[in-house]
Design a protein around this motif. Structure first.
Motif, mmCIF file in Angstrom:
data_model
loop_
_atom_site.group_PDB
_atom_site.id
_atom_site.type_symbol
_atom_site.label_atom_id
_atom_site.label_comp_id
_atom_site.label_asym_id
_atom_site.label_seq_id
_atom_site.Cartn_x
_atom_site.Cartn_y
_atom_site.Cartn_z
ATOM 1 N N PHE A 156 0.812 -1.248 -0.025
ATOM 2 C CA PHE A 156 0.078 -0.059 -0.090
ATOM 3 C C PHE A 156 0.966 1.138 0.037
ATOM 4 C CE2 PHE A 156 -2.499 -3.483 1.849
ATOM 5 C CZ PHE A 156 -3.787 -3.080 1.224
ATOM 6 N N ASN A 157 0.867 1.970 -1.128
ATOM 7 C CA ASN A 157 1.705 3.221 -1.234
ATOM 8 C C ASN A 157 0.898 4.303 -0.878
ATOM 9 O OD1 ASN A 157 3.193 5.467 -2.525
ATOM 10 N ND2 ASN A 157 4.550 3.827 -3.345
ATOM 11 N N ARG A 158 1.191 5.004 -0.001
ATOM 12 C CA ARG A 158 0.384 6.164 0.349
ATOM 13 C C ARG A 158 0.619 7.459 -0.326
ATOM 14 N NH1 ARG A 158 2.139 10.037 3.934
ATOM 15 N NH2 ARG A 158 0.017 10.387 4.482
ATOM 16 N N VAL A 159 1.833 7.233 -0.978
ATOM 17 C CA VAL A 159 2.259 8.578 -1.707
ATOM 18 C C VAL A 159 1.587 8.538 -3.046
ATOM 19 C CG1 VAL A 159 4.242 9.931 -2.769
ATOM 20 C CG2 VAL A 159 4.636 8.789 -0.794
ATOM 21 N N THR A 160 1.494 7.379 -3.778
ATOM 22 C CA THR A 160 0.964 7.366 -5.001
ATOM 23 C C THR A 160 -0.810 7.053 -4.910
ATOM 24 O OG1 THR A 160 1.607 4.913 -5.400
ATOM 25 C CG2 THR A 160 3.134 6.595 -6.155
ATOM 26 N N GLN A 161 -0.962 6.866 -3.812
ATOM 27 C CA GLN A 161 -2.296 6.339 -3.605
ATOM 28 C C GLN A 161 -2.762 4.969 -4.308
ATOM 29 O OE1 GLN A 161 -4.915 7.832 -1.005
ATOM 30 N NE2 GLN A 161 -2.959 7.572 -0.261
ATOM 31 N N GLN A 162 -1.931 4.063 -4.403
ATOM 32 C CA GLN A 162 -2.094 2.939 -5.184
ATOM 33 C C GLN A 162 -1.804 1.592 -4.111
ATOM 34 O OE1 GLN A 162 0.949 3.591 -8.325
ATOM 35 N NE2 GLN A 162 -0.860 3.761 -9.827
ATOM 36 N N VAL A 317 9.664 0.016 -11.160
ATOM 37 C CA VAL A 317 8.618 1.259 -11.328
ATOM 38 C C VAL A 317 8.007 1.130 -9.747
ATOM 39 C CG1 VAL A 317 6.872 0.317 -12.364
ATOM 40 C CG2 VAL A 317 6.941 2.539 -12.396
ATOM 41 N N ILE A 318 7.696 0.081 -9.453
ATOM 42 C CA ILE A 318 7.002 -0.009 -8.199
ATOM 43 C C ILE A 318 8.001 0.124 -6.975
ATOM 44 C CG2 ILE A 318 5.647 -1.743 -6.549
ATOM 45 C CD1 ILE A 318 4.283 -3.137 -8.913
ATOM 46 N N ARG A 319 9.121 -0.396 -7.031
ATOM 47 C CA ARG A 319 10.195 -0.133 -6.108
ATOM 48 C C ARG A 319 10.449 1.442 -5.784
ATOM 49 N NH1 ARG A 319 13.450 -3.961 -8.676
ATOM 50 N NH2 ARG A 319 14.879 -2.407 -8.954
ATOM 51 N N GLN A 320 10.257 2.228 -6.788
ATOM 52 C CA GLN A 320 10.551 3.733 -6.801
ATOM 53 C C GLN A 320 9.397 4.494 -6.644
ATOM 54 O OE1 GLN A 320 12.686 4.528 -10.510
ATOM 55 N NE2 GLN A 320 14.774 3.849 -9.418
ATOM 56 N N THR A 328 4.862 7.298 -11.553
ATOM 57 C CA THR A 328 3.738 6.395 -10.913
ATOM 58 C C THR A 328 3.423 5.278 -11.687
ATOM 59 O OG1 THR A 328 2.848 8.634 -9.942
ATOM 60 C CG2 THR A 328 1.370 6.694 -9.912
ATOM 61 N N PRO A 329 3.608 4.087 -11.292
ATOM 62 C CA PRO A 329 3.050 3.069 -12.053
ATOM 63 C C PRO A 329 1.598 3.119 -12.734
ATOM 64 C CG PRO A 329 3.930 2.312 -9.934
ATOM 65 C CD PRO A 329 3.847 3.696 -9.835
ATOM 66 N N LYS A 330 1.686 2.594 -13.736
ATOM 67 C CA LYS A 330 0.353 2.729 -14.453
ATOM 68 C C LYS A 330 -0.718 1.526 -13.954
ATOM 69 C CE LYS A 330 1.098 0.048 -18.472
ATOM 70 N NZ LYS A 330 0.018 -1.110 -18.263
ATOM 71 N N GLU A 331 -2.094 1.755 -13.937
ATOM 72 C CA GLU A 331 -2.935 0.762 -13.361
ATOM 73 C C GLU A 331 -2.880 -0.564 -14.412
ATOM 74 O OE1 GLU A 331 -6.723 2.549 -12.062
ATOM 75 O OE2 GLU A 331 -5.610 4.469 -12.061
ATOM 76 N N THR A 332 -3.315 -1.509 -13.857
ATOM 77 C CA THR A 332 -3.410 -2.907 -14.636
ATOM 78 C C THR A 332 -4.502 -2.495 -15.704
ATOM 79 O OG1 THR A 332 -2.579 -4.069 -12.756
ATOM 80 C CG2 THR A 332 -3.837 -5.226 -14.541
#
Length: 368
Positions: A156-162, A317-320, A328-332
């Motif tokens: 759960f990434n609270r910065v990207t809200q993803q 891209v998810i690690r960073q 920001t990683p693109k949604e699936t």
């Protein structure tokens, strides 16, 4: 054990022709419009947010928790698989040993008769068939616990809200969804009181919110018999994502590495529950020897499964994600999958209908 995740993905991605051959129908996963429209990230469900875990990471940018359903049964498939591997190894070794006898008869003090040739043919045929079946079919079974990802992880990434879910490819692979699209499934409007079922906390991403043709679901944390545990842990994650780690208890972090006692808690809890619910002392005394035998077997199987698996890194891209200047990683999306899988997913999209609360009629939200 990834049988739950596999079955969920299998139901969403199986080809229509294969479904017809297996005489599998489509299920009805209709939900009410009010359920899928609601933003569950804004509603508090507990006054006691608790990090039950196990957690693998916790910082200002993201938290990471173990995912996976039926972890408390992990070890069963491992022992079955190892037994079959041992049987295949025995027949293969017997063939090689007889072949060696026939190749170098001068080194052995016994005569080589017709029975050796018969045994050679027999062990060759049996081992060849078993190896073929092992590679062709049984790999779909042993990969649920062996030679695969050690643990499903949910970040759960609270910065990207993803929300990022790391799963084996045969369970849908790694996916990315918006935090606002998450829906708790064990309580509230989308589910029922799951207390007493010994399940993990279930979270889902409905196509009405995500735009992906079918729903994605994942179980997180430990199995529990207490319905309040689901709410407390969900509330902990919700507050972290909405308000940050301040005023929240810091969870104890677990290791990715295999440890002998990892499986003990998951196996001993349901056994103690069974003993507690026993109707008489006599029944309890009869069950105890069974538990004494099963508990070490389950725990050892869990540890062997961990040792024969690996924990891959997240994509870069998810690690960073969430770091300054990083994308920001693109949604699936549907296009992330092979064409054949895309078509199978599209064939399954009608299962995820949404009905109007007033009329009961299906709502056209672009999934038909």
């Amino acid at each position: 054990m990834y049988i739950g995740e596999f079955l969920l993905w299998f139901g969403n991605s199986i080809k229509a022709s294969s479904r017809k051959k297996m005489k599998m129908g489509y299920f009805n996963g209709d939900m009410m419009l009010s359920e899928v429209e609601k933003d569950y990230t804004k509603q508090s469900v507990s006054n006691n947010p608790r990090p039950i875990g196990p957690y693998y990471a916790y910082n200002d940018r993201y938290l990471e928790i173990r995912g996976g359903m039926f972890e408390n049964f992990r070890g069963i498939i491992t022992w079955i698989s190892l037994s079959i591997f041992l049987l295949v190894g025995y027949f293969s070794f017997s063939f090689l040993r007889i072949f060696y006898y026939l190749l170098y008869p001068q080194y052995y003090p016994f005569s080589i008769g017709f029975s050796f040739y018969l045994g050679l043919i027999f062990f060759f045929f049996v081992s060849a068939v078993m190896i073929y079946l092992l590679i062709r079919y049984f790999r779909y079974v042993y990969r649920l616990e062996l030679f695969t990802i050690r643990h499903i992880r949910v970040r759960f990434n609270r910065v990207t809200q993803q929300v990022y879910i790391q799963r084996p490819k045969y369970c849908g692979g790694t996916v990315v969804f918006k935090w606002q699209h998450i829906m708790p499934a064990n309580f509230g409007e989308t589910g029922s009181d799951m207390g007493g079922t010994n399940m993990v906390n279930l979270l889902s991403f409905h196509p009405y919110k995500t735009g992906f043709p079918v729903a994605h679901s994942v179980g997180i944390g430990k199995n529990t018999y207490c319905a309040q545990d689901y709410k407390d842990e969900w509330e902990f994650i919700r507050r972290y994502m909405e308000y940050g780690p301040d005023n929240l208890a810091k969870p104890r972090l677990s290791t990715h590495l295999p440890l002998p006692l990892h499986g003990l808690g998951g196996h001993i809890k349901p056994m103690l529950k069974t003993v507690k619910n026993a109707k008489s002392v006599l029944v309890t005394m009869m069950m105890l020897p069974v538990f004494v035998i099963l508990l070490p077997l389950y725990t050892a199987g869990y540890f062997i499964s961990e040792c024969l698996c690996w924990q891959p890194r997240w994509p870069k891209v998810i690690r960073q994600a969430g770091k300054a200047g990083k994308p920001t990683p693109k949604e699936t999306q549907l296009s992330d999958y092979p064409p054949a899988v895309q078509q199978a997913i599209l064939d399954s999209r009608l299962e995820w209908g949404v009905r109007d609360d007033q009329t009961g009629k299906l709502v056209d939200y672009g999934n038909s």
